[in-house]
Design a protein around this motif. Structure first.
Motif, PDB file in Angstrom:
ATOM      1  N   SER A 145       0.800  -1.211   0.000  1.00  0.00           N
ATOM      2  CA  SER A 145       0.000   0.000   0.000  1.00  0.00           C
ATOM      3  C   SER A 145       0.838   1.268   0.000  1.00  0.00           C
ATOM      4  N   GLN A 196     -14.639   8.210  -5.841  1.00  0.00           N
ATOM      5  CA  GLN A 196     -13.745   8.866  -6.802  1.00  0.00           C
ATOM      6  C   GLN A 196     -14.538   9.708  -7.801  1.00  0.00           C
ATOM      7  N   PRO A 247      -7.398  12.673  -7.931  1.00  0.00           N
ATOM      8  CA  PRO A 247      -6.183  12.708  -7.110  1.00  0.00           C
ATOM      9  C   PRO A 247      -4.931  12.614  -7.978  1.00  0.00           C
ATOM     10  N   ARG A 307       0.217  10.052  -2.590  1.00  0.00           N
ATOM     11  CA  ARG A 307      -0.145   9.781  -1.203  1.00  0.00           C
ATOM     12  C   ARG A 307      -1.656   9.956  -1.073  1.00  0.00           C
ATOM     13  N   LEU A 308      -2.200   9.554   0.055  1.00  0.00           N
ATOM     14  CA  LEU A 308      -3.620   9.772   0.279  1.00  0.00           C
ATOM     15  C   LEU A 308      -3.906  11.263   0.403  1.00  0.00           C
ATOM     16  N   GLU A 309      -4.885  11.733  -0.329  1.00  0.00           N
ATOM     17  CA  GLU A 309      -5.254  13.140  -0.323  1.00  0.00           C
ATOM     18  C   GLU A 309      -6.423  13.348   0.636  1.00  0.00           C
ATOM     19  N   SER A 346     -10.903   6.092   4.620  1.00  0.00           N
ATOM     20  CA  SER A 346      -9.792   6.113   3.667  1.00  0.00           C
ATOM     21  C   SER A 346     -10.059   5.101   2.570  1.00  0.00           C
ATOM     22  N   PRO A 357      -7.825   3.889  -0.547  1.00  0.00           N
ATOM     23  CA  PRO A 357      -6.677   3.889  -1.457  1.00  0.00           C
ATOM     24  C   PRO A 357      -7.117   3.525  -2.875  1.00  0.00           C
ATOM     25  N   THR A 363      -1.877   6.168  -3.329  1.00  0.00           N
ATOM     26  CA  THR A 363      -2.734   7.283  -3.737  1.00  0.00           C
ATOM     27  C   THR A 363      -4.188   6.969  -3.412  1.00  0.00           C
ATOM     28  N   GLY A 364      -4.964   8.012  -3.223  1.00  0.00           N
ATOM     29  CA  GLY A 364      -6.386   7.829  -2.983  1.00  0.00           C
ATOM     30  C   GLY A 364      -6.947   8.991  -2.205  1.00  0.00           C
ATOM     31  N   LEU A 365      -8.093   8.767  -1.600  1.00  0.00           N
ATOM     32  CA  LEU A 365      -8.786   9.814  -0.864  1.00  0.00           C
ATOM     33  C   LEU A 365      -9.005   9.385   0.584  1.00  0.00           C
ATOM     34  N   SER A 366      -8.866  10.350   1.485  1.00  0.00           N
ATOM     35  CA  SER A 366      -9.128  10.124   2.896  1.00  0.00           C
ATOM     36  C   SER A 366     -10.020  11.254   3.390  1.00  0.00           C
TER      37      SER A 366
END
Length: 541
Positions: free
Chosen positions: A366, A414, A425, A429-431, A468, A470, A476-479
């Protein structure tokens, strides 16, 4: 020795000490007749019947409950996983074949058989042949299961026949092992102990799903946390593994017959040949990923547009890998469901959805960032800038298990973020999504379809504080901040039309980066989430 002792007398070298072996044709006919009788006994054995009942019970339960978990099977993965339940049948056959071959010893009638025209080696051969009908039954069950999955409306990919045949191959090998153990030792506990050993080997291979040595077991399990790959990228040495199972079966069968008294050069040659084939097949299983497949995986990962076909629905482009085109309608339902609750003049289109893979992703990797720059350049060249990523997993809401459920929730989130923030994104990293945007994105995702609502609720039940997601198991992804998630789930389940009206009325303020969660709660008519110390600062908002 007397018959009551259960000890098998050794035949003497004298010509009158025992009845000579039957002539070839007559002996073969007798062996076939005995095998037919033993096959019926094998099929009626409680261990086999129990295994068949469990297999049928699992499938019957799925059918009775709608089988939502297999609504969207990926056939190249199902081709190997479909025979996991057959290990139950393999275990039953091993025990039944072993007990069948030991029946004469248990009953103390082994010496009586010495006066028959069929010697012990041929009787052992008959027990080996008796496993063939149950193997054919296993093949029939496997074919029915694979055919059922392939006929599902959401089935993607292609069936891989050599992987499918490994299931019946395991059953055949189990029968040969059971007979061999009966010839080597008459203790009734040997077969159960061997079964425990094989079970431990199978479990160890499943736990170490990336280890090459797992191919030396009955089943080579893949990483359950990894998303499926398109069929052309799958490189399982299924042919070598099937040959490995067949060669091991031949080695066990020849060893059993020879141990039972068979003589002749032919048996020695057959045994040696089977052993050589087993060694060669075992080595071929460890060949690794072929160079051309590795190159294709890189191309599919970094430049997916050239490998895909696209379709347009309601002005949105949906691009999928070969074999996955059947899912574009499901993606469209989610995308249109998100847009249904968005003011018509507020959506920053045009929108596009592109399927991607990231083999380095997964829970074990991850921290690895996907090739975001390559994806952006590929989208721009294909005329779909800012395309929303969707993976190779899908399910009917939360029915497909956590990984597939999160794939549904992840795509919905997303796409909702693309609508609200106007971008995808682009950081390795997690945004963090903060404030009113976090509330709005999560609510839009959950209200898109019934399936996304189920997936989002399942995600919440497995989350602590914030949410979260990923991207394809990558870094990468959204949190989403905890207070935003709390407010969003307060909205979920309330009448969507009423909330949508408030969203439309206050869209500009709700989508502004500086609007707080408390202000969003006020605008949407819900209680503001309680402050939780420095959680917002810790979360990065």
């Amino acid at each position: 020795m007397t018959a009551g002792t259960g000890t098998v007398p050794r035949p003497s070298s004298g010509s009158g000490s025992r009845v000579p072996d039957a002539p070839g044709p007559r002996g073969r006919a007798t062996v076939v007749a005995l095998a037919r009788v033993e096959a019926v006994r094998l099929l009626r054995h409680p261990a086999v019947l129990a295994a068949l009942a469990l297999y049928a019970g699992f499938w019957g339960y799925d059918l009775a409950t709608g089988d939502a978990g297999n609504r969207f099977p990926v056939l190249q993965d199902a081709s190997w996983s479909v025979h996991l339940p057959l290990l139950l049948l393999a275990a039953g056959v091993l025990l039944a074949a072993n007990q069948g071959a030991l029946r004469a010893h248990r009953n103390g009638t082994e010496p009586v058989y010495e006066v028959l025209v069929v010697d012990r080696a041929r009787r052992v051969g008959a027990h080996l042949l008796a496993t063939v009908p149950v193997v054919l039954l296993a093949a029939l069950l496997t074919a029915a299961r694979v055919g059922y999955l392939a006929a599902r409306p959401g089935a993607a990919g292609e069936v891989r026949v050599l992987d499918v045949l490994a299931g019946p191959g395991c059953v055949l090998l189990a029968g040969a092992v059971g007979v061999l153990l009966a010839v080597l030792a008459t203790a009734p506990a040997i077969a159960p102990l061997a079964l425990v050993g094989l079970g431990m080997l199978t479990f160890a291979g499943a736990v170490n799903s990336s280890a090459d040595w797992r191919w030396f077991g009955l089943v080579a399990v893949e990483n359950e946390n990894a998303a499926p790959l398109p069929a052309s990228l799958v490189d399982r040495p299924a042919g070598a593994h099937l040959l490995w199972l067949a060669a091991l079966t031949a080695v066990c069968a020849v060893a059993a017959v020879v141990r039972a008294g068979a003589r002749g050069t032919g048996w020695k040659v057959a045994g040696a040949l089977a052993l050589v084939v087993a060694l060669v097949a075992g080595f071929l299983q460890l060949s690794g990923v072929a160079p051309d497949v590795a190159e294709r995986r890189t191309a599919f990962t970094e430049r997916p547009a050239a490998q895909q076909s696209c379709t347009t629905r309601s002005g949105i482009s949906y691009c999928a890998f070969p074999g996955f085109e059947v899912w574009t309608g499901e993606w469209a339902d989610v995308a249109e469901g998100v847009l249904r609750h968005v003011p018509q003049d507020a959506a920053h289109g045009p929108f596009a959805v592109r399927q991607r893979i990231f083999p380095a992703g997964g829970s074990s990797s991850s921290g690895v960032a996907p090739p975001l720059k390559a994806w952006a350049a590929d989208d721009a060249a294909a005329g779909t800038p800012g395309a929303v990523t969707v993976g190779t997993d899908w399910s009917d809401g939360a029915a497909g298990g956590d990984r597939r459920s999160d794939a549904v929730a992840g795509f919905a989130v997303q796409f909702a973020h693309r609508v609200v923030a106007g971008r995808v994104p682009d950081q390795p990293r997690l945004e963090m999504v903060c404030g009113a945007r976090s509330v709005l994105v999560l609510w839009l995702a959950a209200e898109a379809t019934d399936g996304t609502g189920d997936a989002m609720r399942s995600l919440r039940a497995r989350s602590w504080g914030g949410i979260s997601l990923p991207l394809l198991g990558s870094a990468t992804g959204l949190s989403f901040e905890p207070r935003g998630a709390t407010a969003a789930y307060e909205l979920i389940g309330r009448p969507a039309e009423q909330t949508a009206a408030k969203v439309a009325e206050h869209w500009a303020e709700l989508t502004a980066p500086g609007t707080s969660v408390a202000r969003a709660a006020e605008l949407l008519g819900i209680p503001a989430p309680a402050e939780d110390g420095d959680s917002a600062a810790v979360a990065g908002c």
